[in-house]
Write an enzyme that holds these catalytic residues in place. Structure first.
Site, PDB file in Angstrom:
ATOM      1  N   ASP A  22       0.844  -1.200   0.000  1.00 34.81           N
ATOM      2  CA  ASP A  22       0.000   0.000   0.000  1.00 34.81           C
ATOM      3  C   ASP A  22       0.877   1.246   0.000  1.00 34.81           C
ATOM      4  O   ASP A  22       1.710   1.413   0.881  1.00 34.81           O
ATOM      5  CB  ASP A  22      -0.884  -0.042   1.263  1.00 34.81           C
ATOM      6  CG  ASP A  22      -1.676   1.239   1.451  1.00 34.81           C
ATOM      7  OD1 ASP A  22      -1.945   1.930   0.441  1.00 34.81           O
ATOM      8  OD2 ASP A  22      -2.035   1.550   2.604  1.00 34.81           O
ATOM      9  N   ASP A  26      -4.104   3.861   2.807  1.00 33.80           N
ATOM     10  CA  ASP A  26      -5.519   3.540   3.061  1.00 33.80           C
ATOM     11  C   ASP A  26      -5.712   2.082   3.493  1.00 33.80           C
ATOM     12  O   ASP A  26      -6.846   1.606   3.628  1.00 33.80           O
ATOM     13  CB  ASP A  26      -6.391   3.872   1.833  1.00 33.80           C
ATOM     14  CG  ASP A  26      -6.064   3.003   0.628  1.00 33.80           C
ATOM     15  OD1 ASP A  26      -5.102   2.199   0.705  1.00 33.80           O
ATOM     16  OD2 ASP A  26      -6.758   3.113  -0.399  1.00 33.80           O
ATOM     17  N   ASP A  30      -1.991  -1.386  -3.721  1.00 35.12           N
ATOM     18  CA  ASP A  30      -2.383  -0.692  -4.943  1.00 35.12           C
ATOM     19  C   ASP A  30      -1.365  -0.905  -6.059  1.00 35.12           C
ATOM     20  O   ASP A  30      -0.295  -1.482  -5.843  1.00 35.12           O
ATOM     21  CB  ASP A  30      -2.591   0.802  -4.653  1.00 35.12           C
ATOM     22  CG  ASP A  30      -1.521   1.356  -3.718  1.00 35.12           C
ATOM     23  OD1 ASP A  30      -0.330   1.197  -4.039  1.00 35.12           O
ATOM     24  OD2 ASP A  30      -1.882   1.910  -2.643  1.00 35.12           O
ATOM     25  N   ASP A 201     -10.508 -17.290 -14.849  1.00 34.26           N
ATOM     26  CA  ASP A 201     -11.204 -17.645 -13.622  1.00 34.26           C
ATOM     27  C   ASP A 201     -12.407 -18.557 -13.846  1.00 34.26           C
ATOM     28  O   ASP A 201     -13.187 -18.335 -14.777  1.00 34.26           O
ATOM     29  CB  ASP A 201     -11.703 -16.330 -12.993  1.00 34.26           C
ATOM     30  CG  ASP A 201     -12.361 -16.513 -11.651  1.00 34.26           C
ATOM     31  OD1 ASP A 201     -11.631 -16.806 -10.695  1.00 34.26           O
ATOM     32  OD2 ASP A 201     -13.601 -16.365 -11.555  1.00 34.26           O
ATOM     33  N   GLU A 258      -8.088 -21.690 -14.828  1.00 37.89           N
ATOM     34  CA  GLU A 258      -8.479 -22.312 -13.559  1.00 37.89           C
ATOM     35  C   GLU A 258      -9.477 -23.406 -13.937  1.00 37.89           C
ATOM     36  O   GLU A 258     -10.687 -23.175 -14.001  1.00 37.89           O
ATOM     37  CB  GLU A 258      -9.124 -21.290 -12.612  1.00 37.89           C
ATOM     38  CG  GLU A 258      -9.369 -21.898 -11.245  1.00 37.89           C
ATOM     39  CD  GLU A 258     -10.314 -21.101 -10.349  1.00 37.89           C
ATOM     40  OE1 GLU A 258     -10.210 -21.227  -9.134  1.00 37.89           O
ATOM     41  OE2 GLU A 258     -11.164 -20.356 -10.876  1.00 37.89           O
ATOM     42  N   HIS A 331      -4.438 -17.598  -3.800  1.00 39.72           N
ATOM     43  CA  HIS A 331      -5.295 -16.775  -2.949  1.00 39.72           C
ATOM     44  C   HIS A 331      -6.552 -17.495  -2.479  1.00 39.72           C
ATOM     45  O   HIS A 331      -7.326 -16.927  -1.711  1.00 39.72           O
ATOM     46  CB  HIS A 331      -5.687 -15.510  -3.719  1.00 39.72           C
ATOM     47  CG  HIS A 331      -6.583 -15.838  -4.887  1.00 39.72           C
ATOM     48  ND1 HIS A 331      -6.148 -16.570  -5.968  1.00 39.72           N
ATOM     49  CD2 HIS A 331      -7.889 -15.572  -5.121  1.00 39.72           C
ATOM     50  CE1 HIS A 331      -7.155 -16.726  -6.810  1.00 39.72           C
ATOM     51  NE2 HIS A 331      -8.224 -16.124  -6.329  1.00 39.72           N
ATOM     52  N   ASP A 332      -6.782 -18.703  -2.964  1.00 39.66           N
ATOM     53  CA  ASP A 332      -7.957 -19.473  -2.537  1.00 39.66           C
ATOM     54  C   ASP A 332      -7.589 -20.609  -1.585  1.00 39.66           C
ATOM     55  O   ASP A 332      -8.455 -21.403  -1.215  1.00 39.66           O
ATOM     56  CB  ASP A 332      -8.642 -20.113  -3.752  1.00 39.66           C
ATOM     57  CG  ASP A 332      -9.296 -19.089  -4.654  1.00 39.66           C
ATOM     58  OD1 ASP A 332      -9.725 -18.031  -4.154  1.00 39.66           O
ATOM     59  OD2 ASP A 332      -9.383 -19.359  -5.870  1.00 39.66           O
TER      60      ASP A 332
HETATM   61  C1  GLC Z   1     -12.127 -18.403  -8.590  1.00 37.83           C
HETATM   62  C2  GLC Z   1     -11.279 -17.428  -7.812  1.00 37.83           C
HETATM   63  C3  GLC Z   1     -11.902 -17.196  -6.473  1.00 37.83           C
HETATM   64  C4  GLC Z   1     -13.281 -16.629  -6.675  1.00 37.83           C
HETATM   65  C5  GLC Z   1     -14.112 -17.475  -7.637  1.00 37.83           C
HETATM   66  C6  GLC Z   1     -15.292 -16.721  -8.137  1.00 37.83           C
HETATM   67  O1  GLC Z   1     -12.170 -19.637  -8.010  1.00 37.83           O
HETATM   68  O2  GLC Z   1      -9.963 -17.886  -7.734  1.00 37.83           O
HETATM   69  O3  GLC Z   1     -11.138 -16.365  -5.657  1.00 37.83           O
HETATM   70  O4  GLC Z   1     -13.929 -16.538  -5.458  1.00 37.83           O
HETATM   71  O5  GLC Z   1     -13.391 -17.875  -8.774  1.00 37.83           O
HETATM   72  O6  GLC Z   1     -14.903 -15.752  -9.063  1.00 37.83           O
HETATM   73 CA    CA Z   2      -3.611   1.982  -1.125  1.00 43.77          CA
END
Ligand code: GLC
Ligand code: CA
Length: 564
Positions: A22, A26, A30, A201, A258, A331-332
């Protein structure tokens, strides 16, 4: 034979912008923050950067709910920042890959607003809208984030719309050629702007079977897993082929899907020479142990036979079909170190071992932000500490199944997506140097020990090990064998060992790790030329004098062997 492509010898890195860096205090990472860390990533050996979504979004699902595909969310920056990022990346020979979220948009997208105003008009056809006859749902599919996939269309009492994820993520109707055209236009717009490609995605969801098909209920909520519909949907190949020829192919773009599917021909169809994408993720390790009933029923897959089978399964089937992408986390998912390593290995040595086994596999290594310093799961004390909608749903699923608060929290701590979303740990200053303000999600308490600045100057740190590991993979002498060499598992009967060869006609590399608690001895099948990498200081100067090597607990060694 596999056709050579520009991305085959590269290393990739996933940035989750909200948690990366950041620059304006905030509490939200970013684009300027990303720009300021490009040299750090270059130094790590990264070529391709995948940015999780930065488009305008209400952030109900952290940007995976897009309200404007053609603009940057002000919290992440501006279009000027984006153009600058593209320019700065290019000047360093780096590539920016965006997230393509086109199974659904946000309920705040103007398409959906117009569909609500006039469900029978043009934009109604962009979505799945069905009559609510006597309030009977058209089908009983359970959304990924809990509850039915149907909700009443805002402003109407006689119509439902479909969302296979959250209710703020209405599904786009790919059967409508007009919608597909809009999506291709948008993809080409970004490619023309200079992005190198996309991570794609939730793509398997774009094809639905007849929406009036219900399945046998599998929980007390009388709903059925969405997997049923994925299994039944036929004809996705036509959509994906069209998307590729209308967009990616024309730009030589890099795409990584994905893809969750049980199709036996998946590798060929998705990443073969005429496949839909350049690459797709191998999720075998992250799927292992999963249960349809929810996280509370998932078996932990800590290092062991099941883990080995998962990690090597795809590699064995892959052969020369195509180019997979390998991860240990994203991230999942929770952090790989906390998830896959036994307690005694959850330290820098074990972290390096896990990284080595993953990065030297055949395919593109995708490092998730913080993985290169060995970030771990956070400690979560109450459900209120979580931000992720999926985690909150899973907490309630566990409670509904009769688990106590403590038990439900335990399941969530193990698997919560927020484990990977805590802010990147840059230094020992407040908030790990991520922000001067209040971070949007709490910082992991262990930042004083695990952070970039401290590791940068320590030659034995996880960070410096990752630098060496990636450099080895990309080095002129070995890039050929690591990109194209055959994958051959070895020492499969030694249960604590995970080992494989990477082999071309004139090179043979052995990667061997001992995940066990005790030391183990192995007989080498070929004479040693040299040790290329090890995670224990002593090993570097101790070439075996005979053909027997001893691996300490958590030791990983990378050898170059004679080919013979
Ligand atoms: C994918 C993304 C996940 C998101 C989902 C819906 O699995 O990696 O983070 O919640 O799609 O878009
Ligand atoms: Ca920021």
């Amino acid at each position: 034979m596999l056709e050579k492509k520009w991305w085959h010898e590269k290393a990739a890195y996933q940035i989750y912008p909200k948690s990366f860096y950041d620059t304006n205090g905030d509490g939200i990472g970013d684009l300027k923050g990303v720009i300021s860390k490009l040299d750090y990533l270059k130094d790590l050996g990264i070529d391709i950067i995948w940015l999780s979504p930065i488009y305008c979004s209400p952030l109900a699902d952290q940007g995976y709910d897009i309200s404007d595909y053609y603009d940057i969310d002000p919290r992440f920056g501006t279009m000027e920042d984006m153009d600058e990022l593209l320019k700065e990346a290019k000047s360093r020979n780096m590539y920016i890959v965006m997230d393509l979220v086109v199974n659904h948009c946000s309920d705040e997208h103007e398409w959906f607003k117009k569909a609500c105003e006039d469900p029978d008009g043009e934009y109604g056809k962009y979505f799945y809208i069905a009559d609510a006859k006597d309030y009977k749902l058209p089908n009983n599919w359970r959304s990924y984030f809990g509850g039915p996939v149907w909700d009443l269309l805002p402003g109407h009492t006689d119509k439902y719309y479909m969302h296979v994820f959250h209710k703020k993520q209405p599904d786009l109707n790919w059967e409508n050629p007009k919608l597909r055209e809009e999506i291709y236009k948008m993809i080409n717009w970004w490619l023309d702007r200079g992005v190198a490609g996309f991570r794609i995605d939730a793509i398997m969801n774009i094809k639905k079977p007849n929406i009036y098909t219900s399945y046998p209920a599998d929980r007390d909520d009388r709903l059925a897993s969405i997997d049923n519909m994925l299994h039944d949907a036929e004809g996705i190949d036509d959509f994906l082929h069209e998307m590729k020829t209308e967009t990616f192919e024309k730009h030589q773009a890099f795409t990584v899907g994905e893809v969750f599917t049980d199709r036996p021909d998946a590798l060929e169809a998705f990443i073969g020479n005429n496949g839909h994408f350049s690459s797709m993720f191998d999720f075998a390790e992250t799927i292992a142990g999963k249960s349809d009933d929810g996280w509370y029923k998932c078996k932990p897959v800590v290092w062991g036979e099941e883990y080995k089978k998962a990690a090597f399964g795809t590699q064995k089937r892959l052969g020369d079909i195509g180019f997979i992408s390998n991860i240990i986390e994203n991230h999942d998912e929770p952090r790989g170190v906390s998830r896959f390593l036994p307690d005694y290995a959850q330290n820098p040595t074990g972290t390096k071992m896990l990284g080595t086994i993953s990065v030297l596999l055949r395919g593109i290594p995708f490092i998730y932000q913080g993985q290169e310093i060995g970030m771990q799961n956070a400690v979560w004390n109450t459900v209120d500490e979580y931000n992720d909608i999926n985690t909150i749903d899973q907490y309630h699923t566990a409670r509904d199944a009769g688990l106590t608060d403590k038990e439900a929290l335990e399941a969530c701590s193990r698997l919560s997506r927020d484990n990977a979303r805590t802010p990147m740990q840059w230094n020992t200053r407040e908030n790990a140097g991520f922000t001067t303000g209040t971070p949007w999600l709490k910082v992991n308490d262990n930042y004083t020990e695990i952070n970039v600045e401290t590791q940068d100057t320590d030659p034995d740190s996880v960070l410096n090990y990752y630098r060496k590991l990636i450099a080895l993979r990309k080095s002129p002498a070995y890039k050929e064998v690591f990109a194209y060499g055959e994958f051959l598992p070895v020492y499969q009967n030694t249960s604590s060992v995970m080992a494989y060869y990477r082999k071309t006609e004139n090179q043979r590399i052995l990667i061997t790790a001992n995940f066990g608690k005790e030391a183990v001895s192995l007989t080498l099948e070929y004479p040693v030329k040299q040790i290329l990498l090890s995670n224990m200081a002593s090993a570097e100067h101790s070439l075996p004098s005979n053909d027997i090597i001893t691996l300490n607990s958590c030791e990983v060694l990378v050898f170059e062997l004679e080919t013979l």
